[in-house]
Design an enzyme around this catalytic site. Structure first.
Site, PDB file in Angstrom:
ATOM      1  N   GLU A   1     -35.246  60.272  58.553  1.00  0.00           N
ATOM      2  CA  GLU A   1     -34.822  61.065  57.402  1.00  0.00           C
ATOM      3  C   GLU A   1     -35.287  60.450  56.092  1.00  0.00           C
ATOM      4  OE1 GLU A   1     -30.341  61.117  58.944  1.00  0.00           O
ATOM      5  OE2 GLU A   1     -30.531  60.379  56.915  1.00  0.00           O
TER       6      GLU A   1
ATOM      7  N   CYS B   1     -35.718  58.433  48.718  1.00  0.00           N
ATOM      8  CA  CYS B   1     -35.048  57.416  49.535  1.00  0.00           C
ATOM      9  C   CYS B   1     -35.744  57.376  50.895  1.00  0.00           C
ATOM     10  CB  CYS B   1     -33.578  57.797  49.667  1.00  0.00           C
ATOM     11  SG  CYS B   1     -32.640  56.640  50.662  1.00  0.00           S
TER      12      CYS B   1
ATOM     13  N   CYS C   1     -31.670  51.457  63.657  1.00  0.00           N
ATOM     14  CA  CYS C   1     -31.431  50.162  63.013  1.00  0.00           C
ATOM     15  C   CYS C   1     -30.736  49.239  64.012  1.00  0.00           C
ATOM     16  CB  CYS C   1     -30.553  50.371  61.778  1.00  0.00           C
ATOM     17  SG  CYS C   1     -30.291  48.858  60.825  1.00  0.00           S
TER      18      CYS C   1
ATOM     19  N   CYS D   1     -24.057  47.727  61.081  1.00  0.00           N
ATOM     20  CA  CYS D   1     -23.005  47.608  60.064  1.00  0.00           C
ATOM     21  C   CYS D   1     -21.939  48.662  60.381  1.00  0.00           C
ATOM     22  CB  CYS D   1     -23.582  47.831  58.673  1.00  0.00           C
ATOM     23  SG  CYS D   1     -24.803  46.588  58.211  1.00  0.00           S
TER      24      CYS D   1
ATOM     25  N   CYS E   1     -21.836  52.231  58.591  1.00  0.00           N
ATOM     26  CA  CYS E   1     -23.113  52.932  58.389  1.00  0.00           C
ATOM     27  C   CYS E   1     -23.495  53.740  59.616  1.00  0.00           C
ATOM     28  CB  CYS E   1     -24.199  51.910  58.072  1.00  0.00           C
ATOM     29  SG  CYS E   1     -25.819  52.637  57.833  1.00  0.00           S
TER      30      CYS E   1
ATOM     31  N   GLY F   1     -32.743  51.923  58.565  1.00  0.00           N
ATOM     32  CA  GLY F   1     -33.506  50.733  58.926  1.00  0.00           C
ATOM     33  C   GLY F   1     -33.385  49.606  57.925  1.00  0.00           C
ATOM     34  N   GLU F   2     -33.862  48.448  58.347  1.00  0.00           N
ATOM     35  CA  GLU F   2     -33.809  47.256  57.501  1.00  0.00           C
ATOM     36  C   GLU F   2     -35.244  46.880  57.118  1.00  0.00           C
ATOM     37  OE1 GLU F   2     -31.785  45.342  55.813  1.00  0.00           O
ATOM     38  OE2 GLU F   2     -33.461  44.002  55.432  1.00  0.00           O
TER      39      GLU F   2
ATOM     40  N   ASN G   1     -19.374  57.030  51.350  1.00  0.00           N
ATOM     41  CA  ASN G   1     -19.482  58.380  51.893  1.00  0.00           C
ATOM     42  C   ASN G   1     -18.604  58.472  53.123  1.00  0.00           C
ATOM     43  OD1 ASN G   1     -21.388  60.026  50.425  1.00  0.00           O
ATOM     44  ND2 ASN G   1     -22.915  58.524  50.998  1.00  0.00           N
TER      45      ASN G   1
ATOM     46  N   CYS H   1     -26.617  57.553  54.705  1.00  0.00           N
ATOM     47  CA  CYS H   1     -27.651  56.995  55.577  1.00  0.00           C
ATOM     48  C   CYS H   1     -27.450  57.355  57.036  1.00  0.00           C
ATOM     49  CB  CYS H   1     -27.633  55.483  55.488  1.00  0.00           C
ATOM     50  SG  CYS H   1     -27.352  54.928  53.842  1.00  0.00           S
TER      51      CYS H   1
HETATM   52  N1  SAH Z   1     -30.761  48.008  55.645  1.00  0.00           N
HETATM   53  C1  SAH Z   1     -30.872  48.086  54.230  1.00  0.00           C
HETATM   54  C2  SAH Z   1     -31.255  49.441  53.712  1.00  0.00           C
HETATM   55  C3  SAH Z   1     -30.526  50.649  54.282  1.00  0.00           C
HETATM   56  S1  SAH Z   1     -28.872  50.919  53.789  1.00  0.00           S
HETATM   57  C4  SAH Z   1     -29.598  47.585  53.585  1.00  0.00           C
HETATM   58  O1  SAH Z   1     -28.670  47.229  54.305  1.00  0.00           O
HETATM   59  O2  SAH Z   1     -29.524  47.503  52.357  1.00  0.00           O
HETATM   60  C5  SAH Z   1     -28.954  51.515  52.166  1.00  0.00           C
HETATM   61  C6  SAH Z   1     -27.630  51.451  51.431  1.00  0.00           C
HETATM   62  O3  SAH Z   1     -26.706  52.468  51.885  1.00  0.00           O
HETATM   63  C7  SAH Z   1     -26.953  50.127  51.649  1.00  0.00           C
HETATM   64  O4  SAH Z   1     -26.440  49.590  50.467  1.00  0.00           O
HETATM   65  C8  SAH Z   1     -25.882  50.523  52.635  1.00  0.00           C
HETATM   66  O5  SAH Z   1     -24.908  49.564  52.696  1.00  0.00           O
HETATM   67  C9  SAH Z   1     -25.457  51.892  52.105  1.00  0.00           C
HETATM   68  N2  SAH Z   1     -24.598  52.658  53.032  1.00  0.00           N
HETATM   69  C10 SAH Z   1     -24.548  52.626  54.365  1.00  0.00           C
HETATM   70  N3  SAH Z   1     -23.542  53.388  54.833  1.00  0.00           N
HETATM   71  C11 SAH Z   1     -22.927  53.937  53.786  1.00  0.00           C
HETATM   72  C12 SAH Z   1     -21.791  54.804  53.615  1.00  0.00           C
HETATM   73  N4  SAH Z   1     -21.089  55.234  54.658  1.00  0.00           N
HETATM   74  N5  SAH Z   1     -21.441  55.152  52.351  1.00  0.00           N
HETATM   75  C13 SAH Z   1     -22.142  54.693  51.293  1.00  0.00           C
HETATM   76  N6  SAH Z   1     -23.202  53.877  51.384  1.00  0.00           N
HETATM   77  C14 SAH Z   1     -23.600  53.487  52.610  1.00  0.00           C
END
Ligand code: SAH
Length: 343
Positions: free
Chosen positions: A90, A103, A110, A114, A117, A158-159, A290, A333
């Site tokens: 996406e 974005c 991934c 986390c 996420c 992804g990271e 979110n 995400c």
């Molecule tokens: N892996 C990288 C990039 C992807 S995440 C990283 O961890 O930064 C991009 C951003 O979206 C990160 O700051 C992540 O923590 C956030 N994110 C993930 N899940 C989310 C959610 N449920 N609500 C808001 N932001 C979220």
């Protein structure tokens, strides 16, 4: 068949020489691709016909299929792209005032799991190639009003530090004046805190923006939300970020999602202050989380977000509050991909 977007201009010139063609034709092809947005060798009118044929045999230009296109009430657009090997990724387009931000995803799925996420919920499949990352940008640009795309953030699935080479290779092509010519200062790499990646990035000589997903101010809480913290604990992570900013003279942004009852109390704000108080070039970006139905987390209330933010402002921490965008189209995400996979 090879993805032509995997080649930077130098390597494309080499390929042209190997095909018995003049290197300046490589520059022309590059310009057709990235300046004029022409995706068919047949329309590259200043390239000799015979060479066009050879190129079409050897390379493809676009490899994705557009699987889904959603537009939010607030103008945010989300696209789901199908890769050649039938995976989906996406990308999101976020217009805000004068900026239009794309974005980008850097991987299919991934590894890092986390807990808040959606991206990790389907596991990890593979890295995206540089050509695929560039193709996300092309699709976003195509879908933007008047093809205007001003900023890019690696905050999709992804990271990016776990796909370091391809991400940097794509960025160099996206950033180059012969390529898409998007300034490095307008491109943000967001990482979960992989220290070797941060160290490596500081030596690239690129003026990229660095964002670190922090989300907690103690190791105990951060490790429970983000397992990667067990490998790269907070004190070492903050130290690496300080060194990054000393070396590059760039600000580092710390992303902090506010989740109800978990990390959004005044005590958490105090912890965050202690962590960052002597870090001059640090900025905190607060994100109202979110809501993802599959996960049990709820967004912090507006009141606790305000209290959290006010405390940091009064403590002279540089802090901003991110506006929520695209909630009605699953713009968090990994959410769209997750819903698509479930249907
Ligand atoms: N892996 C990288 C990039 C992807 S995440 C990283 O961890 O930064 C991009 C951003 O979206 C990160 O700051 C992540 O923590 C956030 N994110 C993930 N899940 C989310 C959610 N449920 N609500 C808001 N932001 C979220």
């Amino acid at each position: 068949m090879q993805d032509i977007k995997d080649l930077d201009l130098k390597n494309l010139e080499r390929e042209f020489l190997a095909l018995g063609a003049k290197p300046y034709h490589a520059r022309q092809v590059f310009s057709w691709l990235y300046k004029r947005g022409v995706w068919d060798f047949n329309y590259m009118s200043d390239i000799p016909q015979a060479l066009r044929g050879k190129l079409a045999d050897r390379f493809y230009i676009l490899g994705f299929k557009l699987l889904k296109h959603l537009e939010s009430r607030d103008g945010t657009r989300k696209i789901l792209l199908g890769t050649k090997d039938n995976n989906s990724i996406e990308s999101v387009l976020i217009p805000a005032n004068s900026r239009v931000t794309g974005c980008l995803s850097s991987q299919v799925g991934c590894k890092y799991g986390c807990s808040f996420c959606a991206s990790g919920m389907l596991g990890f499949k593979r890295n995206l190639t540089a050509g695929e990352i560039i193709e996300e940008v092309i699709y976003l640009k195509d879908n933007a009003l008047e093809n205007r795309l001003t900023h890019l953030v690696f905050m999709g699935t992804g990271e990016p530090m776990d796909n370091y080479e391809n991400v940097i290779k794509a960025i160099r092509i996206i950033n180059s004046s012969a390529g898409l010519n998007i300034g490095a200062r307008r491109i943000t790499i967001s990482t979960n805190g992989i220290i070797p990646g941060i160290e490596r990035l500081s030596s690239e000589g690129l003026q990229l923006e660095l964002s670190v997903s922090l989300h907690a101010a103690t190791d105990e809480l951060r490790s429970s939300l983000m397992p990667v913290n067990k490998s790269y604990p907070l004190s070492e992570l903050i130290q690496a970020c300080k060194e990054y900013s000393l070396k590059t003279h760039r600000q580092v942004t710390f992303e902090y999602i506010l989740i109800k009852g978990l990390n959004s109390s005044l005590r958490d704000a105090e912890g965050l202050f202690r962590l960052l108080k002597d870090f001059k070039l640090a900025k905190v970006n607060l994100i109202p989380s979110n809501h993802i139905p599959e996960l049990e987390f709820e967004p912090a209330s507006k009141n606790s977000v305000d209290i959290f933010k006010d405390y940091l402002v009064k403590s002279r921490i540089n802090v901003t509050l991110r506006k929520e965008r695209g909630e009605d189209i699953n713009a968090a995400c990994g959410q769209l991909r997750l819903n698509y996979a479930k249907n």
